[in-house]
Design a protein around this motif. Structure first.
Motif, PDB file in Angstrom:
ATOM      1  N   ASN A   8       0.170   0.512  -9.607  1.00 49.91           N
ATOM      2  CA  ASN A   8      -0.368  -0.233  -8.470  1.00 49.91           C
ATOM      3  C   ASN A   8      -1.334   0.582  -7.630  1.00 49.91           C
ATOM      4  N   GLY A   9      -1.735   1.758  -8.110  1.00 47.88           N
ATOM      5  CA  GLY A   9      -2.652   2.603  -7.358  1.00 47.88           C
ATOM      6  C   GLY A   9      -1.978   3.611  -6.463  1.00 47.88           C
ATOM      7  N   ALA A  10      -0.653   3.617  -6.422  1.00 49.17           N
ATOM      8  CA  ALA A  10       0.053   4.600  -5.599  1.00 49.17           C
ATOM      9  C   ALA A  10      -0.267   6.009  -6.088  1.00 49.17           C
ATOM     10  N   PRO A  11      -0.520   6.941  -5.182  1.00 48.96           N
ATOM     11  CA  PRO A  11      -0.927   8.291  -5.600  1.00 48.96           C
ATOM     12  C   PRO A  11       0.231   9.143  -6.098  1.00 48.96           C
ATOM     13  N   LEU A  12      -0.130  10.222  -6.757  1.00 50.34           N
ATOM     14  CA  LEU A  12       0.809  11.297  -7.053  1.00 50.34           C
ATOM     15  C   LEU A  12       0.876  12.173  -5.809  1.00 50.34           C
ATOM     16  N   VAL A  13       2.069  12.421  -5.298  1.00 48.61           N
ATOM     17  CA  VAL A  13       2.243  13.215  -4.083  1.00 48.61           C
ATOM     18  C   VAL A  13       2.939  14.523  -4.458  1.00 48.61           C
ATOM     19  N   ASP A 246       4.677  12.733  12.252  1.00 48.81           N
ATOM     20  CA  ASP A 246       3.256  12.639  11.923  1.00 48.81           C
ATOM     21  C   ASP A 246       3.050  12.739  10.411  1.00 48.81           C
ATOM     22  N   LEU A 247       3.769  13.641   9.763  1.00 55.45           N
ATOM     23  CA  LEU A 247       3.691  13.756   8.303  1.00 55.45           C
ATOM     24  C   LEU A 247       3.965  12.408   7.649  1.00 55.45           C
ATOM     25  N   ALA A 248       5.037  11.761   8.079  1.00 60.66           N
ATOM     26  CA  ALA A 248       5.398  10.470   7.490  1.00 60.66           C
ATOM     27  C   ALA A 248       4.309   9.433   7.729  1.00 60.66           C
ATOM     28  N   ARG A 249       3.796   9.389   8.946  1.00 61.61           N
ATOM     29  CA  ARG A 249       2.767   8.399   9.281  1.00 61.61           C
ATOM     30  C   ARG A 249       1.500   8.613   8.460  1.00 61.61           C
ATOM     31  N   VAL A 250       1.038   9.862   8.389  1.00 63.35           N
ATOM     32  CA  VAL A 250      -0.202  10.151   7.667  1.00 63.35           C
ATOM     33  C   VAL A 250      -0.033   9.907   6.171  1.00 63.35           C
ATOM     34  N   LEU A 251       1.057  10.412   5.606  1.00 63.14           N
ATOM     35  CA  LEU A 251       1.278  10.248   4.174  1.00 63.14           C
ATOM     36  C   LEU A 251       1.365   8.776   3.787  1.00 63.14           C
ATOM     37  N   LEU A 252       2.159   8.009   4.512  1.00 62.97           N
ATOM     38  CA  LEU A 252       2.327   6.603   4.143  1.00 62.97           C
ATOM     39  C   LEU A 252       1.061   5.799   4.418  1.00 62.97           C
ATOM     40  N   GLY A 253       0.251   6.249   5.370  1.00 61.21           N
ATOM     41  CA  GLY A 253      -1.051   5.616   5.569  1.00 61.21           C
ATOM     42  C   GLY A 253      -1.957   5.820   4.364  1.00 61.21           C
ATOM     43  N   ILE A 254      -1.936   7.026   3.804  1.00 62.92           N
ATOM     44  CA  ILE A 254      -2.715   7.298   2.588  1.00 62.92           C
ATOM     45  C   ILE A 254      -2.210   6.438   1.436  1.00 62.92           C
ATOM     46  N   VAL A 255      -0.895   6.378   1.277  1.00 68.21           N
ATOM     47  CA  VAL A 255      -0.313   5.590   0.184  1.00 68.21           C
ATOM     48  C   VAL A 255      -0.716   4.125   0.309  1.00 68.21           C
ATOM     49  N   ASP A 256      -0.572   3.567   1.504  1.00 71.23           N
ATOM     50  CA  ASP A 256      -0.967   2.172   1.722  1.00 71.23           C
ATOM     51  C   ASP A 256      -2.440   1.960   1.393  1.00 71.23           C
ATOM     52  N   GLY A 257      -3.278   2.905   1.829  1.00 74.15           N
ATOM     53  CA  GLY A 257      -4.711   2.773   1.589  1.00 74.15           C
ATOM     54  C   GLY A 257      -5.061   2.810   0.114  1.00 74.15           C
ATOM     55  N   GLU A 258      -4.410   3.689  -0.642  1.00 70.74           N
ATOM     56  CA  GLU A 258      -4.686   3.789  -2.074  1.00 70.74           C
ATOM     57  C   GLU A 258      -4.209   2.546  -2.823  1.00 70.74           C
ATOM     58  N   ALA A 260      -3.956  -0.457  -1.510  1.00 74.65           N
ATOM     59  CA  ALA A 260      -4.876  -1.529  -1.121  1.00 74.65           C
ATOM     60  C   ALA A 260      -6.196  -1.414  -1.870  1.00 74.65           C
ATOM     61  N   ARG A 261      -6.687  -0.186  -2.028  1.00 70.66           N
ATOM     62  CA  ARG A 261      -7.959  -0.002  -2.730  1.00 70.66           C
ATOM     63  C   ARG A 261      -7.833  -0.415  -4.193  1.00 70.66           C
ATOM     64  N   ALA A 262      -6.728  -0.032  -4.824  1.00 68.11           N
ATOM     65  CA  ALA A 262      -6.529  -0.408  -6.226  1.00 68.11           C
ATOM     66  C   ALA A 262      -6.446  -1.921  -6.382  1.00 68.11           C
ATOM     67  N   VAL A 275      -6.754  -9.626  -0.282  1.00 65.25           N
ATOM     68  CA  VAL A 275      -6.494  -9.118   1.061  1.00 65.25           C
ATOM     69  C   VAL A 275      -5.102  -8.518   1.061  1.00 65.25           C
ATOM     70  N   VAL A 276      -5.031  -7.223   1.324  1.00 67.42           N
ATOM     71  CA  VAL A 276      -3.743  -6.530   1.331  1.00 67.42           C
ATOM     72  C   VAL A 276      -3.445  -6.091   2.756  1.00 67.42           C
ATOM     73  N   PRO A 277      -2.517  -6.750   3.444  1.00 68.30           N
ATOM     74  CA  PRO A 277      -2.217  -6.363   4.823  1.00 68.30           C
ATOM     75  C   PRO A 277      -1.513  -5.017   4.874  1.00 68.30           C
ATOM     76  N   ALA A 278      -1.766  -4.298   5.949  1.00 68.17           N
ATOM     77  CA  ALA A 278      -1.064  -3.030   6.143  1.00 68.17           C
ATOM     78  C   ALA A 278       0.395  -3.302   6.461  1.00 68.17           C
ATOM     79  N   ARG A 279       1.248  -2.362   6.076  1.00 70.70           N
ATOM     80  CA  ARG A 279       2.657  -2.520   6.416  1.00 70.70           C
ATOM     81  C   ARG A 279       2.815  -2.452   7.925  1.00 70.70           C
TER      82      ARG A 279
END
Length: 292
Positions: A8-13, A246-258, A260-262, A275-279
């Motif tokens: 689904n486009g989720a990144p490797l972390v 902050d780590l959680a917020r930033v990381l999950l923001g990246i995951v959501d964005g990736e 959504a982009r996929a 249209v993929v709404p943000a969590r």
């Protein structure tokens, strides 16, 4: 619990461990907890860190300290509930999670197992460790070095002699490229998934430089990696974090964005507007109990 990487486009972390997953240096935590701080400092005057921590484990064993004593100290290491929540949420969203750490397998495995997190990670690259037949914890370098070994060969001065995380990241990226090529051949994907690397220390700079455009590095503010990146940024996008919430917020923001982009790319390929709404849900971590 481990699953195949999602499509689904989720990144490797990829996480560093000390001061990224746990809020301490695990070597120092154990040494301090077992009352050996002064002796460890003396060992560091004439031994490289990896050799010094192995020698320290030998001295603790000779004083009657057991592997279970070491495990007990590790179970008290500070681990934020926000980190636990971020790991579990990223996993649930389809991310593959890995650890790339200059700690050691015994320390990492003990802490992850204690907090029920071991099965969320597909792999760990760290200094090998085992308890020998006499009950003494042995810690070896990830890359052997010294008179009988050539070491990792990296010229970057931020890499310690026992481990070049950049070499490991290169291998991970090659595996990702191969997987993306195989997926493209079967028309399952158009690009490789993004890689996100989280770290804090000098040794985390080399793997950050291996990342490419479309990847992300998340340096911890106020730590050496942040300063190194500020002086000479990598090709990857930089997304800093100051604390574990902050780590959680930033990381999950990246995951959501990736993700959504996929979804948008897939929809565009099919002629569909996606249209993929943000969590919207708040990150509500459960308390992590740390025994006294």
């Amino acid at each position: 619990m481990r699953m195949a990487a999602a499509s689904n486009g989720a990144p490797l972390v990829v996480f560093d461990f000390d001061k990224t997953i746990v809020d301490c240096d695990s070597d120092n935590w154990v040494v301090d907890a077992l009352g050996a701080t002064r002796r460890f400092d003396e060992l560091l005057r004439h031994l490289p860190w990896n050799h010094a921590i192995d020698a320290m484990m030998g001295e603790l064993h000779s004083e009657g300290k057991t592997a279970e004593d070491i495990r007990g100290s590790l179970r008290r290491a500070p681990l934020s509930p926000h980190v636990v929540a971020a790991i579990k949420t990223a996993y649930a969203l389809g991310c593959e999670l890995r650890i790339l750490s200059d700690a050691n397998a015994f320390f990492v495995d003990t802490i992850l197992a204690h907090h029920g997190l071991a099965d969320y990670f597909s792999g760990t690259d760290t200094n090998p460790a085992h308890v020998d037949a006499a009950g003494r914890l042995r810690i070896r370098p990830y890359h052997e070095f010294g008179a009988a070994a050539h070491g990792h060969g990296c010229a970057l001065p931020t890499c310690p002699p026992n481990m070049c995380k950049g070499k490991v990241m290169e291998r991970i990226l090659l595996q990702e490229e191969a997987a993306a090529a195989a997926a493209a051949a079967s028309a399952k994907s158009r690009r490789r998934r993004a890689v996100v690397y989280l770290g804090d220390g000098r040794g985390d700079y080399c793997p950050s430089l291996k990342l490419r455009g479309g990847d992300y590095v998340m340096p911890r503010a106020g730590h050496p990696l942040c300063d190194l990146i500020a002086a000479s940024p990598p090709a990857a996008a930089v997304r800093g974090w100051a604390g574990f919430e902050d780590l959680a917020r930033v990381l999950l923001g990246i995951v959501d964005g990736e993700i959504a982009r996929a979804a948008a790319e897939e929809g565009a390929g099919a002629g569909v507007v996606v249209v993929v709404p943000a969590r919207q849900e708040a990150l509500m971590p459960q308390a992590v109990r740390v025994p006294n």
